[in-house]
Enzyme design. Structure first.
Site, PDB file in Angstrom:
ATOM      1  N   LYS A  96       4.839  38.159 -29.412  1.00 12.56           N
ATOM      2  CA  LYS A  96       5.134  37.753 -27.889  1.00 12.56           C
ATOM      3  C   LYS A  96       6.576  37.338 -27.850  1.00 12.56           C
ATOM      4  O   LYS A  96       6.665  36.403 -27.298  1.00 12.56           O
ATOM      5  CB  LYS A  96       4.076  36.880 -27.115  1.00 12.56           C
ATOM      6  CG  LYS A  96       2.794  37.606 -27.328  1.00 12.56           C
ATOM      7  CD  LYS A  96       1.861  36.493 -26.616  1.00 12.56           C
ATOM      8  CE  LYS A  96       0.435  37.058 -26.552  1.00 12.56           C
ATOM      9  NZ  LYS A  96      -0.436  37.217 -27.930  1.00 12.56           N
TER      10      LYS A  96
HETATM   11  O1  LIG Z   1      -3.666  39.187 -23.232  1.00  8.99           O
HETATM   12  C1  LIG Z   1      -3.610  38.667 -24.384  1.00  8.99           C
HETATM   13  C2  LIG Z   1      -2.848  38.888 -25.239  1.00  8.99           C
HETATM   14  C3  LIG Z   1      -3.164  38.634 -26.511  1.00  8.99           C
HETATM   15  N1  LIG Z   1      -4.212  37.928 -26.772  1.00  8.99           N
HETATM   16  C4  LIG Z   1      -4.560  37.727 -28.209  1.00  8.99           C
HETATM   17  O2  LIG Z   1      -5.423  38.646 -28.647  1.00  8.99           O
HETATM   18  C5  LIG Z   1      -6.491  37.756 -29.719  1.00  8.99           C
HETATM   19  C6  LIG Z   1      -7.774  37.820 -29.256  1.00  8.99           C
HETATM   20  O3  LIG Z   1      -8.503  37.042 -29.984  1.00  8.99           O
HETATM   21  P1  LIG Z   1      -9.983  36.698 -29.672  1.00  8.99           P
HETATM   22  O4  LIG Z   1     -10.470  35.926 -30.679  1.00  8.99           O
HETATM   23  O5  LIG Z   1     -10.771  38.113 -29.843  1.00  8.99           O
HETATM   24  O6  LIG Z   1     -10.150  36.241 -28.362  1.00  8.99           O
HETATM   25  C7  LIG Z   1      -5.668  36.747 -29.941  1.00  8.99           C
HETATM   26  O7  LIG Z   1      -4.793  36.688 -31.072  1.00  8.99           O
HETATM   27  C8  LIG Z   1      -5.088  36.220 -28.703  1.00  8.99           C
HETATM   28  O8  LIG Z   1      -3.925  35.399 -28.795  1.00  8.99           O
HETATM   29  C9  LIG Z   1      -4.982  37.801 -25.872  1.00  8.99           C
HETATM   30  O9  LIG Z   1      -6.561  37.400 -26.174  1.00  8.99           O
HETATM   31  N2  LIG Z   1      -5.053  38.181 -24.519  1.00  8.99           N
END
Ligand SMILES: O=c1ccn([C@@H]2O[C@H](COP(=O)(O)O)[C@@H](O)[C@H]2O)c(=O)[nH]1
Length: 272
Positions: A96
């Site tokens: 990001k």
């Molecule tokens: O909108 C967003 C952007 C990034 N993320 C990132 O994706 C993963 C989700 O992890 P989970 O454990 O499957 O919830 C994480 O790295 C977030 O920082 C997001 O969730 N939403």
């Protein structure tokens, strides 16, 4: 990697699963903590156990930066391991980034040249000159935050500016930037009802979709509204897969969770 190579991999594996490598030392099996590089050993085991079920891995850099220089080394070893052993995999640095132009150029060099990721997530807030330095890289992809999966997305992203929701302005404006063909977009799985509108603006672009698994988004709903003619989705799950077990069987259990999602995806790909 080219978009065409990514599409071919999706068709071959009948999967558009992206596995998030968000390693938290308090959540990994205790026996790994005795090793020289527990983060890398954890990732290596997860990757070896799941690479045939997914098309992409997405380390979120926060989980590496949190451990200082050792964390960065683990990240570098992880990406080198994937690139050497599974070169077909599409890699995403979920970092990001985005800053004034000359600084963005350095971020782009760091992630595309030094670490050799295929793509990076970037924030659109600073506008065109903060993103074009990433877009300048050949066969690399820049994934712009459009409509994120968290509750705070409603604070700004869905607010109207001159009658148009901000996330729509981000998408439409970014399509006019130089090398816009290298853009993909983040859209949260928890916002499935928005995908139809988004597809009107960008029918063919790839969308990185985090939020299934731990955040409760529905794969089926995302596909109903968000799929393009080439699938056009990379659906991410991190915690729901990599922390399926804290025992010696962690990699095996991660494979089982990944396979559940891949089988659902296979049915969807087969309907095309
Ligand atoms: O909108 C967003 C952007 C990034 N993320 C990132 O994706 C993963 C989700 O992890 P989970 O454990 O499957 O919830 C994480 O790295 C977030 O920082 C997001 O969730 N939403």
């Amino acid at each position: 990697m080219t978009t065409q190579q990514l599409i071919e991999q999706i068709q071959r594996k009948k999967s558009f699963l992206c596995i998030g490598l968000d390693v938290d030392l308090t959540k990994i099996p205790e026996h790994l903590l005795q090793l020289e590089d527990p983060i890398f050993e954890f990732n290596k085991a997860i990757i070896d156990a799941t690479h045939d079920l997914c098309v992409s891995y997405k380390p979120n850099t926060a989980f590496y930066e949190a451990y200082g220089i050792k964390g960065w080394q683990s990240l570098q070893k992880t990406i080198q391991y994937i690139n050497k052993n599974y070169p077909e995999i599409f890699t995403i640095a979920d970092a990001k980034r985005g800053d004034i132009g000359n600084t963005s150029s350095m971020y782009a060099k760091a992630f595309f040249e030094d670490l050799n990721f295929d793509s990076i997530t970037v924030a659109p807030y600073m506008g065109k000159d903060s993103i074009e330095p990433f877009l300048a890289f050949h066969e690399k992809h820049t994934i712009l935050l459009a409509l994120t999966s968290n509750e705070g997305a409603f604070d700004f992203q869905t607010k109207k500016v001159e009658e148009i929701e901000l996330y729509k302005t981000v998408i439409a404006t970014s399509q006019s930037w130089h090398n816009a063909q290298n853009l993909m977009y983040v859209v949260g799985a928890t916002k499935a009802e928005y995908f139809r509108e988004i597809r009107k603006l960008i029918p063919d672009s790839f969308l990185l979709v985090p939020g299934v698994g731990a955040q409760g988004g529905s794969l089926q709903e995302v596909c109903n509204f968000g799929m393009s003619k080439n699938i056009g989705l990379l659906v991410n799950s991190s915690r729901g897969i990599i922390y399926a077990s804290k025992g010696a069987d962690f990699a095996e259990k991660a494979r089982e969770e990944a396979m559940k999602i891949q089988l659902e995806m296979q049915d969807i790909v087969n309907t095309l």
